[in-house]
Design a protein around this motif. Sequence first.
Motif, PDB file in Angstrom:
ATOM      1  N   VAL A 192       0.848  -1.190   0.000  1.00 29.56           N
ATOM      2  CA  VAL A 192       0.000   0.000   0.000  1.00 29.56           C
ATOM      3  C   VAL A 192       0.887   1.243   0.000  1.00 29.56           C
ATOM      4  O   VAL A 192       1.911   1.287   0.684  1.00 29.56           O
ATOM      5  CB  VAL A 192      -0.942   0.017   1.220  1.00 29.56           C
ATOM      6  N   TYR A 206      -2.830   0.220  -4.200  1.00 32.50           N
ATOM      7  CA  TYR A 206      -2.669  -1.084  -3.569  1.00 32.50           C
ATOM      8  C   TYR A 206      -2.203  -2.081  -4.626  1.00 32.50           C
ATOM      9  O   TYR A 206      -2.817  -2.192  -5.695  1.00 32.50           O
ATOM     10  CB  TYR A 206      -3.992  -1.559  -2.962  1.00 32.50           C
ATOM     11  N   ASP A 249      -1.246  -2.497   6.498  1.00 31.67           N
ATOM     12  CA  ASP A 249      -2.290  -2.456   5.469  1.00 31.67           C
ATOM     13  C   ASP A 249      -3.520  -1.692   5.928  1.00 31.67           C
ATOM     14  O   ASP A 249      -4.642  -1.980   5.515  1.00 31.67           O
ATOM     15  CB  ASP A 249      -2.685  -3.877   5.037  1.00 31.67           C
TER      16      ASP A 249
END
Length: 782
Positions: A192, A206, A249
Amino acid sequence: QPDAGAGDGSLAAASAPAPAARGFRTMRWKAHDGVVLSVDWSFANGRLVTGGEDGKYKVWDAYGCLLYQSRPYGHHGASAAAPSGPVLPITSVRWRPGGESFAVGSFDLLLLCDASGWIMHKSSPKPSAPAGGPQGPPNLKGPAADGTAGAMPSSVLSMSWSLDGTQLAVATGTGSILIVTPLGETVEAGPVSIELASPDCLSLTYSDPQAAPRPGAGPELPQQQPVDTVTTQLHFDGERILKTSLAFDRVVVVTPRRVCTYAGPDWTTPQVLPGLHPHTAGGPALRLVVQAPSCLASVDTAGRLQVTSYAGRAMSAPKFQGMRAELLSKQTLALADDAIAMVDAANPAHVRVFDTNTGKPMQQKKPRGRGAGAALPEDGTVVHPQGVAVIEIALSQVGGTAGRKVAFLDQNRDLYVALVADASRSAHKLCTMVDSFAWSTDSNALCAVADDRMSVWAVPEACFLDPDLLPLCTHVHDTRSSPGGVGAHAGALAGQMGLGSAAGGSALGPGQAAGLGVVAPKIRCFGRGRVTTRQGHNGALVTHLVPLAWYAAALERCVAASRWSKAVDLCRIVARCEGAASRGEQGYLLWASLAAMAVGAQHIDTAKAAYAALGLVDKVQFMLYLQSIPSEGARSAELALFRGTDPMEVEAMLLGAGLHYRAIKLSVRTFRWDRALELGTKHDLVPVVLWHRRRYLARKAGKGGRGGGEAGKENDPGDAKAPDLGEHLPSYQAEEAKLAAAGMTRLDDKDIKARIQQEKNKEAQQPGGNLNRQRANINFAY
């Protein structure tokens, strides 16, 4: 308090000493080849940045050590040798409130630099003129807008950041004051990355982890555009983005009205955290955000620390006497799912650890065997062994509270690791002259960059289990050998951005990073078997593949599930495919990691197999000895002693298991004779203790050479003849006098050995004892 008024290029920094002292302690050093025009000190990271008449800006630590220096700037920017034309003095420097970056100003030049020194953005301090409107503030992102081509160039005389660090006020030589909004700042963490596209919009990218390279693709690869990527624009309807954070994340965004978190796979639906007080509701604004896998910690401008789950539930608000949360930064605050650690500002050699669920200090195992006047550390306190100030900390992210570890860096740049829940074991030094370090997000591996080398400890707690295994399970990699890192890739990137050509193939050497304008590798993230660093002449993003971390994470999952046979099979497969004949090969490193994990979990069979694969014969013999011990309590005590546990604690384990003779023999082996006699008196084993003492004195006399030939036979260890009372300790003299009064000047070996055998039989008959391993007359050695 820095002083930049020296005209000889020297810099003086004065720091306040202890309250009992008088005055200030002043350090002075040569900072620039000319007048020091500007200086700023960041309380968040403890670093100084200076700008001088020589056209350079430099980054220092608080003790005058040079961390980075730029190349001299001229009318055509910085070059490898010297700028063309006259040198442009650096007229103003200013740290951002959070200490993550700083601004540099000169003639027709405005830079936004990372805390390490590399340039993030470059612009010109000219007001932008939108079509059909008045002049507006410029954005610090690349060259100036087309509307500024005819604007008068000027020098930056002074700068000041807003309290939230989102805007920069710039005073120029033309009498103008510009409000600059930095845009285009990028943060990466694993798959990310986020970029500030506008004051109220984030661009989130992403990448699919399955599309990333796997081990075996090469030691290092420059960061490339992934094949499968998803880009999303996160809009906040005119609300200015005050702060962003990215880890595990998850993305955390702070605006004046709300705090939102985003997580995959639906990156467009935010989770609003109502427990954090927004600025518009009358509460203070958030100044600092630190993340963990399942919670986050925030510090506001009022100095309030709070731990909140990603679901919005307020978990705790840790406090302690003398706490100053307003001084906390990302370097001095660390968070895990069950623990939060911070450096004590009143005593920088102490790291305070709290439970995230209760906010109370972490319960710790206390050291034994200290004198009556010795002060024990408070609960939840990790102390530097030498009392040196700690400047950066980090908590491991995998495992439970019992295995939680804290790594900390002191002001001497020495890296230590300590067990959070065990204060009886002092912190262990892992490395010196460390530039940066980080824990893996998916394993217990620890990575550090020091002296141009990257070290990855697959099992850093091996220093508390078997110190001999620590170097065997450590992967060392030279960052100077990066084909696309510090050399060609960084130089090409610098050339493309117009920031000066780099010396082709230059290597980072000790002290050269500051001399050549090269940034030492700075770890950005560590996980999934990859270490991503910023390094080179302009902070090139380089990914280092570490197969050991990849394999160690799989090994940890097998150990956590008690699948020891699978763990052994994994080591055998890796050893067969990648080699295990010598140190440094992946199979050898993985066998050493498995040995450390097995010793920590007290799985003797697996530890024996791992030691055998490593060729450590003495360790294999000890594991065989452990298997011959009939009782589980005795095996645990012997293994604890092997792991370096304090003998007093091991003795308590033996006494708790009812193994009185083993506790006495432990005191004899560690030469604590008074304690052995005390236990013998308590458990009616005084003749046994005296017998061992006589044998010891007889062996000592024989080794001392006081007699040879027939005299040596008289001093044979098996002959328990009473020695001279002058050779005894006072407590033993009294017991020998009692035996002499009873006419027992000689202890019968057969009677003593029969009594010892009786104690051994009692041990074998305990629940869990193994009677089938030996003959009916048990005669195992101890």
